[in-house]
Design an enzyme around this catalytic site. Structure first.
Site, PDB file in Angstrom:
ATOM      1  N   GLY A  42     -19.088  -2.844  -2.998  1.00 18.17           N
ATOM      2  CA  GLY A  42     -19.088  -3.156  -4.428  1.00 18.17           C
ATOM      3  C   GLY A  42     -18.325  -2.120  -5.238  1.00 18.17           C
ATOM      4  O   GLY A  42     -17.632  -1.258  -4.706  1.00 18.17           O
ATOM      5  N   GLY A  43     -18.429  -2.241  -6.558  1.00 15.10           N
ATOM      6  CA  GLY A  43     -17.994  -1.185  -7.464  1.00 15.10           C
ATOM      7  C   GLY A  43     -16.537  -0.841  -7.509  1.00 15.10           C
ATOM      8  O   GLY A  43     -16.187   0.281  -7.873  1.00 15.10           O
ATOM      9  N   TYR A 100       0.854  -1.186   0.000  1.00 16.62           N
ATOM     10  CA  TYR A 100       0.000   0.000   0.000  1.00 16.62           C
ATOM     11  C   TYR A 100       0.892   1.239   0.000  1.00 16.62           C
ATOM     12  O   TYR A 100       1.516   1.571   1.011  1.00 16.62           O
ATOM     13  CB  TYR A 100      -0.908   0.034   1.227  1.00 16.62           C
ATOM     14  N   PRO A 128     -16.524  -3.901   0.305  1.00 14.15           N
ATOM     15  CA  PRO A 128     -17.796  -4.156   0.984  1.00 14.15           C
ATOM     16  C   PRO A 128     -18.963  -3.330   0.456  1.00 14.15           C
ATOM     17  O   PRO A 128     -20.108  -3.604   0.817  1.00 14.15           O
ATOM     18  CB  PRO A 128     -17.488  -3.778   2.438  1.00 14.15           C
TER      19      PRO A 128
END
Length: 308
Positions: free
Chosen positions: A218-219, A61, A216
């Site tokens: 979506g998308g 990250y 969590p």
């Protein structure tokens, strides 16, 4: 400890043998603090004040930025459970990640995480496999048997470098093969509008394994559905006076008792909103309406294609 710190957002659950709040913090957003790391530290301190006691991170990250901010914020404070992951490394754009699945690569990544976190031991380390999407899928020399990977992970656990072992982006068959290693959590893409892994969630519940969904809401990729665009979610959120995003997180918490959430943000106000979902309660009718969303999407063809 401050009174605020004694409260656990969403209630308490277990992760790697430790009791934690059901809503933690996903550290990917800390990449944004590369040029102002003290601001990231301040955000993490605020999360701690609000009861967050576990953070989910990875050395890739921000090429170590997220871990460095966590180190600055918490040092070796063992009251904050730190979860990291291995199985991928940061590379140059346009594709920022590459798989690194071989056992010797996993060991090198654990040591990289230990250095950037400034810790002698990581509480839980997730093996980020590539058995299922969305995202990277393994090929060539990155097709590695999970038994070989978990043998190396178990050795590092025996050496005291890591505590619990988790799995990410896995199938039910791979989880079954890995159970002998003592898996403590599974991280797969899962949300109100993307429930391909419902059977895997049920398997985790049977085995007492924490379910920690990523994406969590979506998308995460173009063309995939988002909870905030789902009409049923928008309607019920309005009924409750919360945002559709808060509703999507609240549904996850009520859907199964072993669900832990790790929403990420770089904004203190958004952080507070995420943690406030622990107090949202859905009635039976609202739960039934939300549960029916996935079946309707499958029936009318608006669910995205199944991942391998």
């Amino acid at each position: 400890m401050h009174e605020e710190q004694s409260r656990r957002p969403g209630g308490a659950s277990t992760l790697g043998g430790r009791t934690v709040g059901r809503i933690g913090y996903g550290a990917m957003a800390l990449e944004r603090f590369a040029d102002d790391r003290q601001a990231g530290v301040a955000l993490l301190h605020r999360a701690r004040e609000l009861g967050v006691d576990h953070v989910d991170t990875a050395d890739f990250y921000g090429d170590g930025v997220a871990n460095d901010v966590i180190r600055r914020a918490f040092g070796a404070d063992d009251s904050v459970v730190v979860v990291s992951k291995v199985g991928a490394v940061r590379v140059a754009a346009p594709v920022p990640l590459a798989l690194a699945q071989r056992p010797e690569q996993l060991r090198a990544q654990v040591h990289a995480n230990l250095r950037s976190l400034g810790r002698e031991r990581i509480d839980v380390v997730n093996l980020r496999r590539a058995d299922t999407g969305p995202g990277l899928l393994a090929e060539g020399d990155q097709l590695v048997d999970v038994e070989d990977q978990l043998a190396e992970m178990t050795a590092m656990r025996d050496e005291g470098l890591i505590g619990g072992i988790g799995l990410s982006a896995v199938s039910g068959e791979v989880l079954e093969r890995g159970l002998a290693a003592g898996i403590v959590c599974v991280q797969n893409a899962y949300s109100l509008v993307a429930r391909e892994h419902e059977a895997l969630l049920a398997q985790c519940i049977r085995e007492g394994i924490a379910w920690v969904p990523y994406f969590p809401l979506g998308g995460a990729f173009p063309g995939l559905p988002k909870v905030v665009d789902e009409p049923v979610a928008v309607r019920i959120a309005d009924e409750l006076g919360v945002t559709p995003a808060q509703l999507g997180l609240a549904w996850l918490l009520q859907h199964a008792p072993d669900v832990l959430l790790i929403p990420g943000t770089s904004d203190a106000g958004h952080l507070a909103e995420n943690l406030a979902t622990g107090a949202v309660r859905l009635d039976e009718t609202q739960v039934a309406d939300l549960d029916a969303v996935w079946g309707r999407r499958l029936a009318d063809g608006t669910a995205h294609p199944s991942w391998p």
